[in-house]
Design an enzyme around this catalytic site. Structure first.
Site, PDB file in Angstrom:
ATOM      1  CB  SER A  35       4.894 -17.651 -20.255  1.00  0.00           C
ATOM      2  OG  SER A  35       4.543 -17.442 -18.897  1.00  0.00           O
ATOM      3  CE  LYS A  89       7.940 -15.556 -17.538  1.00  0.00           C
ATOM      4  NZ  LYS A  89       7.063 -15.828 -18.702  1.00  0.00           N
TER       5      LYS A  89
END
EC number: 3.4.21.89
Length: 224
Positions: A35, A89
């Site tokens: 990701s 993230k």
């Protein structure tokens, strides 16, 4: 049992202190997924500064005092507000920001992000196989970093209407924009769920190959 505890009390004390250190001061985080491509790879282990933002009571999310402010562009670890999973993230919007996305392009506070220097790459997805990827540099205000797009992936998450980030909340996006379960899926992240700022890659190994150490990534700084 009492004898074992007495004979090993030094080791037990060390392990307790080490555990408290990891939960309150500094930590490390293995990268389990794609990701954050192209900046973080599966097999990277990143150093996490738990004192970058808040001092917390060890083993809890209870904030004692604020030590710093999360910034756009910070790579952070946090607990998902959806199911408590630990994630990593990038912060793309902070409290007070108005942010939107149109065809993968961000606009923050009325200023469209700029995108330059495209290059090609290949991404392998589980049940899909190899896909062509595009890696570009995204600059939104002072935050500048590479991101990756997968043009072949069809998703309504390439667009969202303008929204203003409320106090104490943060929008997180993965750098691999079309292969990331981020705030577009799990919602905004409250400050108390932030764990810390990821600051550099400690070590790295090619876990999808022969586990060969990727020494060029050792101690690599994670720039905003």
């Amino acid at each position: 049992m009492k004898t074992w505890v007495r004979d090993n009390k030094g080791f037990i004390a060390f392990m307790l202190m080490f555990g408290l250190f990891r939960t309150a001061v500094a930590d490390w985080n293995p990268i389990p997924s794609a990701s954050m491509h192209p900046n973080l790879l599966e097999g990277d282990v990143v150093f996490v500064n738990r004192l970058a933002f808040d001092l917390k009571v060890p083993l809890t999310n209870k904030v004692v005092t604020h030590l710093g402010e999360p910034q756009r562009g910070d790579v952070v670890t946090f607990y998902s507000p959806s199911d408590g999973t630990r994630l990593i993230k990038r912060i793309v919007a902070v409290p007070g920001d108005t942010v939107s996305m149109e065809n993968d392009r961000l606009t923050i506070n009325g200023q469209p992000a700029s995108y330059t220097l495209p290059s090609g790459a290949v991404e392998t997805l589980g049940n899909v196989g190899k896909l062509q990827a595009v890696q570009i540099t995204e600059k939104a205000g002072a935050a500048e970093h590479r991101i990756q797009l997968l043009p072949e992936i069809m998703s309504d998450k390439r667009n969202f209407a303008p929204m203003t980030i409320p106090p104490g909340q943060y929008m997180m996006l993965g750098d691999n924009r079309n292969n990331s379960a981020d705030s577009r899926y799990i919602g905004l992240v409250p400050r108390e769920l932030l764990i810390g700022r990821a600051e550099r890659v400690l070590v790295s190994a090619d876990i999808e190959g022969n586990w060969h150490p990727r020494t060029d990534r050792f101690l690599m700084a994670l720039n905003r």
